[in-house]
Design a protein around this motif. Structure first.
Motif, mmCIF file in Angstrom:
data_model
loop_
_atom_site.group_PDB
_atom_site.id
_atom_site.type_symbol
_atom_site.label_atom_id
_atom_site.label_comp_id
_atom_site.label_asym_id
_atom_site.label_seq_id
_atom_site.Cartn_x
_atom_site.Cartn_y
_atom_site.Cartn_z
ATOM 1 N N GLU A 479 0.829 -1.203 0.000
ATOM 2 C CA GLU A 479 0.000 0.000 0.000
ATOM 3 C C GLU A 479 0.870 1.262 0.000
ATOM 4 O O GLU A 479 0.561 2.241 -0.691
ATOM 5 C CB GLU A 479 -0.911 0.001 1.232
ATOM 6 C CG GLU A 479 -1.987 -1.089 1.166
ATOM 7 C CD GLU A 479 -2.782 -1.204 2.465
ATOM 8 O OE1 GLU A 479 -3.678 -2.042 2.530
ATOM 9 O OE2 GLU A 479 -2.490 -0.442 3.409
ATOM 10 N N LYS A 480 1.972 1.227 0.759
ATOM 11 C CA LYS A 480 2.876 2.390 0.780
ATOM 12 C C LYS A 480 3.472 2.634 -0.600
ATOM 13 O O LYS A 480 3.534 3.768 -1.075
ATOM 14 C CB LYS A 480 3.995 2.170 1.791
ATOM 15 C CG LYS A 480 3.541 2.241 3.242
ATOM 16 C CD LYS A 480 4.741 2.081 4.180
ATOM 17 C CE LYS A 480 4.315 2.133 5.633
ATOM 18 N NZ LYS A 480 5.463 1.949 6.559
ATOM 19 N N LEU A 481 3.923 1.558 -1.239
ATOM 20 C CA LEU A 481 4.551 1.699 -2.558
ATOM 21 C C LEU A 481 3.548 2.190 -3.599
ATOM 22 O O LEU A 481 3.877 3.006 -4.458
ATOM 23 C CB LEU A 481 5.169 0.375 -2.985
ATOM 24 C CG LEU A 481 6.306 -0.167 -2.100
ATOM 25 C CD1 LEU A 481 6.858 -1.455 -2.689
ATOM 26 C CD2 LEU A 481 7.415 0.859 -1.941
ATOM 27 N N GLU A 482 2.317 1.663 -3.518
ATOM 28 C CA GLU A 482 1.294 2.114 -4.471
ATOM 29 C C GLU A 482 0.978 3.583 -4.251
ATOM 30 O O GLU A 482 0.752 4.345 -5.196
ATOM 31 C CB GLU A 482 0.044 1.257 -4.318
ATOM 32 C CG GLU A 482 0.229 -0.182 -4.824
ATOM 33 C CD GLU A 482 -0.983 -1.058 -4.545
ATOM 34 O OE1 GLU A 482 -1.829 -0.633 -3.714
ATOM 35 O OE2 GLU A 482 -1.082 -2.145 -5.153
ATOM 36 N N ALA A 483 0.931 4.010 -2.960
ATOM 37 C CA ALA A 483 0.653 5.412 -2.653
ATOM 38 C C ALA A 483 1.751 6.320 -3.203
ATOM 39 O O ALA A 483 1.504 7.478 -3.533
ATOM 40 C CB ALA A 483 0.509 5.601 -1.146
ATOM 41 N N LEU A 484 2.964 5.797 -3.297
ATOM 42 C CA LEU A 484 4.091 6.573 -3.833
ATOM 43 C C LEU A 484 4.164 6.500 -5.357
ATOM 44 O O LEU A 484 5.070 7.056 -5.963
ATOM 45 C CB LEU A 484 5.406 6.064 -3.228
ATOM 46 C CG LEU A 484 5.591 6.330 -1.733
ATOM 47 C CD1 LEU A 484 6.788 5.558 -1.194
ATOM 48 C CD2 LEU A 484 5.792 7.824 -1.481
#
Length: 711
Positions: A479-484
């Motif tokens: 989720e963090k990587l997708e948000a970035l």
């Protein structure tokens, strides 16, 4: 009429002046054109300086002409071209300081100098006269300045009183110098660019060669072959007349040279204690630091090879510790007869090769230890089979016969783990190391720092996570990587978790946004795989060593025995190790151990007591049930109990179990000597044995031994 003649003469004179100025302007324009043409050259050659001299000579008196360069970093002025009427004058280099050349460079202005000005500047302390006298009549110097940088200066001078330079000459020389400076600046840029390209090509070639070294070293498990391979590669990369590898002896008190070669001759093995006063290898190992010596007195006092006649003195040497998994395992050295043989790039190459060698030698040592353990196990089993001829050991041999398969299984399991880890390391080397040179070439200095931090995190001990916990962490990181806005978030999140870099995603962003992110993560994962599997090999070797120790303790009986203080808990654990294969398949083991002081006894005989009692308990339960071992203190005695949940014994059987040759086992499975031997050993130690048993519930044997031993 006279006025007309005077006017005509004046007009002719003006025309002649105008014509001379035009010719001089044309000559100057031609000179500048010829100077500009020199820019076609990539670097200055002697003929280019000769041409510059000829150009200036057409513009002014220049029989005495100098072009000098200025190196600001080293603070040096170097004459690149000199023509002088004095045949004793030669080109020289000198430090930037207080001379008139330094004055031109320091002031960044052209200077016109005669005797009077020179002496006044000397008197004022602005300059100094290195030769003590003024040897010129007239002197001019103009700085070579381009892009606000001083590249050097041009000097013309006259020794003759007939030639005195003017301000116009100085202006002209300065004007010419400004154009020459642009050419010199381009030459310098070309030289710097060529040097950078050469260094880059050399670095790329070095990385490729280091990759080859790593692959060649780590595919072998033979220490001598590893040393010879490293010697071959180092000889191709560095000045080398001697090379050696010394490893820490198994007892840890000396360094043993397993390989040393000098001037093509291999020396016999030499060993140096760790307190040796002059051995440079010992000093390197003891102080855990790289030792670099050039023309040092320590080289002369160090011990020399035993069987090699030195052809010339060693003037340069590098010694470096071999470190694997954070542990010093030895020292490697490269040496040369040349003075100052190793530059910083040579040292970096040697350090990288040494790191590969340390891994390879550690793997070879682990493999040799495993093979030695296998051989020791085979020998221990062989010795035990021979002991079957002794009647007093018949019960012990009968038990051993049932244990052999289990012990072999216990040994083969870690050996299999070692082989599997070795294969994993080999596969990871093929992928990670082959791609590493190219990858490092793509990364700039900042990304290399991040990549190093990624490898450091991946090599840390891993926390044990359940599958559910790991999936939850991967989802969170995804989720963090997708948000970035990062692609392949799920796959990369999984790799980050495996590389233990998921806790600080922000720190990894420079790598995650790099075009080669997939190669970066895959290479890091491959290197982490090498580290993890190396740790697995060490764990497996430790397990084999523990089993072998237990087997040796189990098999050692008879001969001259010595009464000594022994840890009963350690003896019980040794017996449990021997029976581990039978216990783990259907037995619940319970330990109720209190802390006890050592007991004075014959350890080998006491361990045979525990062997018989545990063996009987397992058979009574048909290897299914609860086995409880107790250890506690009762006054001055140590109490050891062995309890099973087996079939139990009737009062009639219980009354006879310590009789010689009495057995309840089928014919051929027991001699009836086991508990008789147990009783005799315990009585020999001044102790007692008690039994409690109930049919259908099991039995408890309790041994009481005096802690101080027999009087």
């Amino acid at each position: 009429m006279l006025d007309e003649t005077a006017q005509l003469s004046e007009r002719i004179a003006n025309l002649e002046i105008e014509l001379a100025e035009r010719r001089r302007a044309e000559e100057l324009q031609r000179a500048l054109y010829e100077i500009a043409a020199l820019s076609a050259a990539d670097s200055p050659q002697h003929e280019h300086y000769v041409e510059l001299h000829e150009i200036v000579g057409r513009l002014m008196y220049a029989k005495n002409f100098i072009i000098a360069s200025f190196d600001a970093e080293q603070g040096m002025i170097r004459q690149q071209y000199l023509v002088d009427e004095d045949p004793n004058e030669v080109m020289e280099s000198f430090p930037f300081g207080e001379g008139i050349s330094s004055l031109v460079i320091r002031s960044r202005l052209p200077w016109l100098m005669d005797h009077a000005l020179f002496e006044s500047l000397v008197a004022a302390g602005e300059i100094r006269a290195p030769r003590g006298v003024v040897d010129f009549n007239s002197w001019m110097g103009a700085p070579l300045i381009a892009q606000d940088r001083v590249y050097g200066l041009i000097i013309v001078q006259s020794y003759s009183a007939d030639v005195t330079y003017t301000q116009a000459d100085l202006d002209l020389l300065n004007y010419v110098a400004s154009h020459v400076a642009a050419i010199v600046a381009r030459w310098q840029s070309n030289i710097a660019l060529k040097q950078a390209n050469d260094e880059l090509a050399a670095s790329a070639e070095t990385l490729r060669l280091l990759g080859d070294i790593g692959k060649d070293l780590t595919v072998s498990l033979d220490a001598l072959a590893i040393c010879m391979t490293m010697e071959k590669h180092i000889a191709a990369l560095l000045p080398m007349d001697a090379f050696g590898v010394a490893l820490l002896a198994p007892d840890g008190d000396s360094l043993d040279y397993i390989y040393y070669i000098e001037d093509g001759v291999v020396d016999s093995a030499n060993s140096y204690p760790l307190d040796h006063p002059t051995s440079l290898a010992v000093l390197t190992f003891r102080e855990d630091r790289e030792l670099t010596l050039f023309n040092d007195t320590q080289l002369g006092s160090a011990p020399t090879a035993t069987n090699i006649e030195e052809s010339a003195p060693i003037l340069s040497a590098v010694f470096r510790p071999l470190i694997a998994n954070g542990r010093r395992i030895g020292v490697v050295t490269v040496q040369s007869h040349l003075a100052d043989a190793y530059q910083e790039r040579d040292l970096e190459v040697f350090r990288s090769a040494t790191a590969y060698a340390a891994i390879a030698l550690a793997n070879a040592d682990a493999y040799a230890t495993a093979e030695a353990a296998r051989a020791q196990a085979a020998q221990a089993l062989h010795d035990l089979h021979q002991a079957e001829a002794h009647l007093v050991h018949s019960e012990k041999m009968a038990a051993l016969g049932q244990l052999i398969a289990g012990v072999a299984h216990e040994i083969n399991t870690p050996i299999g783990a070692i082989k599997s880890s070795g294969r994993n390391i080999s596969e990871a080397l093929d992928s990670a190391l082959l791609d590493l040179p190219g990858l490092l070439d793509e990364l700039d200095a900042a990304h290399r720092v991040h990549f190093s931090e990624l490898l450091k995190r991946a090599s840390q001990p891993k926390a044990v996570l359940s599958t559910r916990e790991e999936r939850a962490i991967v989802r969170e990181v995804t989720e963090k990587l997708e948000a970035l806005g990062l692609g392949q978030a799920r796959h990369r999140a999984g790799l980050l978790v495996q590389l233990q870099s998921h806790t600080d995603v922000d720190a990894m962003l420079p790598l995650l946004r790099h075009p080669a992110v997939d190669r970066i993560l895959d290479t890091a994962h491959g290197i982490a795989t090498i580290t993890t599997n190396a740790d697995n090999i060490n764990t497996a070797v430790d397990r084999v060593a523990k089993i072998i120790f237990a087997l040796k303790s189990f098999s050692r009986f008879g001969g001259v025995q010595v009464w000594t203080e022994s840890d009963l808990r350690e003896g019980l654990e040794t017996v449990l190790t021997i029976y581990q294969n039978q216990i783990k398949h259907g037995i619940e083991l319970i330990r109720n151990f209190d802390d006890l002081p050592p007991v004075r006894c014959l350890p080998d005989e006491i361990n045979q007591v525990w062997t018989n009692l545990v063996h009987n308990a397992l058979q009574a339960m048909d290897h299914k049930g609860n086995l409880t071992l107790g250890l506690r203190r009762d006054g001055d005695n140590a109490l050891v109990s062995v309890t099973d949940t087996g079939c139990g014994m009737t009062p009639e059987v219980r009354a006879r179990i310590f009789d010689a040759f009495f057995t309840t086992k089928p014919a051929g499975e027991g001699t009836g000597l086991g508990l008789d031997i147990v009783r005799k050993i315990i009585e020999k130690h001044g102790g007692h044995i008690f039994v409690e048993s109930e049919v259908g519930r099991g039995s408890t044997f309790t041994v009481s031994l005096p802690i101080a031993g027999v009087e």
